[in-house]
Design an enzyme around this catalytic site. Sequence first.
Site, PDB file in Angstrom:
ATOM      1  N   CYS A  47       1.032  -1.189   0.115  1.00 18.00           N
ATOM      2  CA  CYS A  47      -0.248   0.052   0.130  1.00 18.00           C
ATOM      3  C   CYS A  47       0.894   1.395  -0.059  1.00 18.00           C
ATOM      4  O   CYS A  47       1.758   1.098   0.313  1.00 18.00           O
ATOM      5  CB  CYS A  47      -0.788  -0.135   1.233  1.00 18.00           C
ATOM      6  SG  CYS A  47      -1.716   1.469   1.611  1.00 18.00           S
ATOM      7  N   SER A  49       0.755   3.643   1.929  1.00 22.24           N
ATOM      8  CA  SER A  49       1.219   4.093   3.316  1.00 22.24           C
ATOM      9  C   SER A  49       2.466   3.235   3.604  1.00 22.24           C
ATOM     10  O   SER A  49       3.163   3.787   4.489  1.00 22.24           O
ATOM     11  CB  SER A  49       0.112   3.783   4.088  1.00 22.24           C
ATOM     12  OG  SER A  49      -0.951   4.200   3.773  1.00 22.24           O
ATOM     13  N   HIS A  52       5.404   5.595   2.809  1.00 21.46           N
ATOM     14  CA  HIS A  52       5.588   7.100   3.629  1.00 21.46           C
ATOM     15  C   HIS A  52       6.646   7.093   4.574  1.00 21.46           C
ATOM     16  O   HIS A  52       7.369   7.851   4.756  1.00 21.46           O
ATOM     17  CB  HIS A  52       4.319   7.506   4.362  1.00 21.46           C
ATOM     18  CG  HIS A  52       3.032   7.759   3.426  1.00 21.46           C
ATOM     19  ND1 HIS A  52       3.204   8.102   2.059  1.00 21.46           N
ATOM     20  CD2 HIS A  52       1.932   7.626   3.528  1.00 21.46           C
ATOM     21  CE1 HIS A  52       2.214   8.081   1.395  1.00 21.46           C
ATOM     22  NE2 HIS A  52       1.283   7.616   2.324  1.00 21.46           N
ATOM     23  N   HIS A  69       1.456  -3.750   5.935  1.00 21.41           N
ATOM     24  CA  HIS A  69       0.154  -3.776   6.855  1.00 21.41           C
ATOM     25  C   HIS A  69      -1.082  -4.247   6.076  1.00 21.41           C
ATOM     26  O   HIS A  69      -2.266  -3.855   6.523  1.00 21.41           O
ATOM     27  CB  HIS A  69       0.098  -2.398   7.160  1.00 21.41           C
ATOM     28  CG  HIS A  69      -0.257  -1.420   6.336  1.00 21.41           C
ATOM     29  ND1 HIS A  69       0.518  -0.816   5.535  1.00 21.41           N
ATOM     30  CD2 HIS A  69      -1.382  -0.754   5.835  1.00 21.41           C
ATOM     31  CE1 HIS A  69       0.209  -0.087   4.531  1.00 21.41           C
ATOM     32  NE2 HIS A  69      -1.137   0.203   4.835  1.00 21.41           N
ATOM     33  N   CYS A 180      -6.029  -3.763   4.210  1.00 17.98           N
ATOM     34  CA  CYS A 180      -6.146  -2.250   3.946  1.00 17.98           C
ATOM     35  C   CYS A 180      -6.658  -1.860   2.699  1.00 17.98           C
ATOM     36  O   CYS A 180      -7.802  -1.271   2.820  1.00 17.98           O
ATOM     37  CB  CYS A 180      -4.585  -1.865   4.111  1.00 17.98           C
ATOM     38  SG  CYS A 180      -4.619   0.205   4.170  1.00 17.98           S
TER      39      CYS A 180
HETATM   40  P1  PAD Z   1      -1.533   4.759  -4.910  1.00 18.35           P
HETATM   41  O1  PAD Z   1      -0.211   5.310  -5.038  1.00 18.35           O
HETATM   42  O2  PAD Z   1      -1.729   3.172  -5.655  1.00 18.35           O
HETATM   43  O3  PAD Z   1      -2.786   5.733  -5.708  1.00 18.35           O
HETATM   44  C1  PAD Z   1      -2.655   7.032  -5.549  1.00 18.35           C
HETATM   45  C2  PAD Z   1      -3.182   7.469  -6.877  1.00 18.35           C
HETATM   46  O4  PAD Z   1      -3.378   8.730  -6.565  1.00 18.35           O
HETATM   47  C3  PAD Z   1      -2.219   7.221  -8.146  1.00 18.35           C
HETATM   48  O5  PAD Z   1      -3.062   6.696  -9.260  1.00 18.35           O
HETATM   49  C4  PAD Z   1      -1.810   8.593  -8.415  1.00 18.35           C
HETATM   50  O6  PAD Z   1      -1.644   8.831  -9.776  1.00 18.35           O
HETATM   51  C5  PAD Z   1      -3.118   9.620  -7.950  1.00 18.35           C
HETATM   52  N1  PAD Z   1      -2.612  10.967  -7.560  1.00 18.35           N
HETATM   53  C6  PAD Z   1      -1.631  11.643  -7.309  1.00 18.35           C
HETATM   54  N2  PAD Z   1      -1.627  12.672  -7.226  1.00 18.35           N
HETATM   55  C7  PAD Z   1      -2.933  13.338  -7.722  1.00 18.35           C
HETATM   56  C8  PAD Z   1      -3.507  14.323  -8.041  1.00 18.35           C
HETATM   57  N3  PAD Z   1      -3.044  15.601  -7.667  1.00 18.35           N
HETATM   58  N4  PAD Z   1      -4.760  14.453  -8.453  1.00 18.35           N
HETATM   59  C9  PAD Z   1      -5.333  13.067  -8.656  1.00 18.35           C
HETATM   60  N5  PAD Z   1      -4.668  11.947  -8.623  1.00 18.35           N
HETATM   61  C10 PAD Z   1      -3.650  11.982  -8.102  1.00 18.35           C
HETATM   62  O7  PAD Z   1      -1.851   4.581  -3.342  1.00 18.35           O
HETATM   63  P2  PAD Z   1      -3.182   3.839  -2.636  1.00 18.35           P
HETATM   64  O8  PAD Z   1      -4.178   3.742  -3.267  1.00 18.35           O
HETATM   65  O9  PAD Z   1      -2.529   2.454  -1.889  1.00 18.35           O
HETATM   66  O10 PAD Z   1      -3.338   5.008  -1.240  1.00 18.35           O
HETATM   67  C11 PAD Z   1      -4.063   6.113  -1.584  1.00 18.35           C
HETATM   68  C12 PAD Z   1      -3.812   7.063  -0.549  1.00 18.35           C
HETATM   69  O11 PAD Z   1      -4.448   6.626   0.597  1.00 18.35           O
HETATM   70  C13 PAD Z   1      -2.300   7.304   0.003  1.00 18.35           C
HETATM   71  O12 PAD Z   1      -2.101   8.582   0.226  1.00 18.35           O
HETATM   72  C14 PAD Z   1      -2.347   6.239   1.402  1.00 18.35           C
HETATM   73  O13 PAD Z   1      -1.435   6.649   2.289  1.00 18.35           O
HETATM   74  C15 PAD Z   1      -3.958   6.729   1.880  1.00 18.35           C
HETATM   75  C16 PAD Z   1      -4.162   5.467   2.675  1.00 18.35           C
HETATM   76  N6  PAD Z   1      -5.302   5.889   3.664  1.00 18.35           N
HETATM   77  C17 PAD Z   1      -5.567   4.994   4.650  1.00 18.35           C
HETATM   78  C18 PAD Z   1      -6.646   5.558   5.630  1.00 18.35           C
HETATM   79  O14 PAD Z   1      -7.250   4.579   6.445  1.00 18.35           O
HETATM   80  N7  PAD Z   1      -6.794   6.781   5.606  1.00 18.35           N
HETATM   81  C19 PAD Z   1      -5.344   3.672   4.354  1.00 18.35           C
HETATM   82  C20 PAD Z   1      -4.557   3.334   3.330  1.00 18.35           C
HETATM   83  C21 PAD Z   1      -4.128   4.216   2.558  1.00 18.35           C
HETATM   84 ZN    ZN Z   2      -2.678   0.926   3.770  1.00 16.48          ZN
END
Ligand code: PAD
Ligand code: ZN
Length: 379
Positions: A47, A49, A52, A69, A180
């Site tokens: 993921c 995260s 990061h 995770h 996740c």
């Molecule tokens: P990922 O990197 O697979 O997907 C992120 C997507 O966002 C990519 O397709 C990028 O091209 C796109 N992107 C980047 N910048 C922009 C922009 N300015 N406008 C539009 N699109 C854009 O990541 P993921 O899907 O594994 O995770 C997404 C986010 O969610 C990431 O920040 C992660 O840290 C967060 C997350 N949060 C939780 C939670 O519980 N809040 C859990 C898991 C992941």
């Molecule tokens: Zn995650």
Amino acid sequence: MGTKGKVIKCKAAIAWEAGKPLSIEEVEVAPPKAHEVRVQIIAAGLCRSDTHVINPKFEGAFLPVILGHEGAGIVESVGPGVTNVKPGDKVIPLYVPHCRKCKFCQSPLTNFCTKFSEHKNPIIEQELMDDKTSRFTCKGKSIYHFLGISAFSQYTVVKDINLAKIDDDANLKRVCLIGCGFSTGYGAAINDAKVTPGSTCAVFGLGGVGLSAVIGCKTAGASRIIAVDINSDKFAKAKALGATDCLNPRELNKPVQDVIVEMTNGGVDFAIDCAGGSEVMKATVDCTTVGWGSCTFVGVNVNDKGLTISPVELILGRTLRGSSFGGWDVDTVPKLVSDYKNGKFNLEALVTHTLPFEKINEALDLLKQGKSIRTILIY
Ligand code: PAD
Ligand code: ZN
């Protein structure tokens, strides 16, 4: 000869330094102490995260660490006092614990638990077990846990309150994504935003999390789902999963929020940010309609300062909320696993690559380059 009570030597991917590839090493995994469980990880996803913590810009990183995770596995042994699982059980470790005792666990309003975060940033929580020591040793050094899970090890030790026991016939190579990415996006739409039938939605960021939010919006019966990403390669999959329109902000001659407002006669009902960062957060707010526009924030951008918002934007009727692990917990995840088995949603669509665990750096590169949605690592 059983392994219970003994140190297990196995392979793990260790992050020794920020900005460097992970290194596959032999680690020693100590037996579980009271209310701890040692789990053999069978499959795990990667993921955003996870990346990061090893981003050189990330403040407060704790290294060396075993990341991961989003895994699923089988209980190898349990420490004293564990009653919720037994050796041989299939489990998904969750970074959201459920102590059942704190005021949050006793409330139906949240999946938050005081054991999740005592500090400001949950991403640097649960780096040690409750006795403030680690169960991992490599080359004589103690290695930090990550989010209470550390799935990038063939064996890991997890607290009992972080484990969801799932069906014996669960396909671990798929349901690891329930640990996740899938649950986060899907739950953000159905549990937190509470997307309604016939509504209009916008989803920003089409990684594993955002595409799962698209699945959630579709399942909830949204009539229009506008999917936004700066990488147009993500659009075919978003459409296949239910997006009705796809927008690339880099190919538009005005801000994406303005385009969405025009397309929807004043803005969408629900917007979900699965990318993160102040620019996307602002677009998420600005693309929702006055009156009842609902904004849900999931994405996290390392060291980004976030959003500055005028009270007027809220006074006009918008609401903002954040979503952690889509609102699920150890009690509701087993139901998601059965829902998957019963065909309620599709996890296959999220899996773009499958690699042996040892190739984890290849998987990280695919994620960073935007070439994968989820890579499943097989242990
Ligand atoms: P990922 O990197 O697979 O997907 C992120 C997507 O966002 C990519 O397709 C990028 O091209 C796109 N992107 C980047 N910048 C922009 C922009 N300015 N406008 C539009 N699109 C854009 O990541 P993921 O899907 O594994 O995770 C997404 C986010 O969610 C990431 O920040 C992660 O840290 C967060 C997350 N949060 C939780 C939670 O519980 N809040 C859990 C898991 C992941
Ligand atoms: Zn995650």
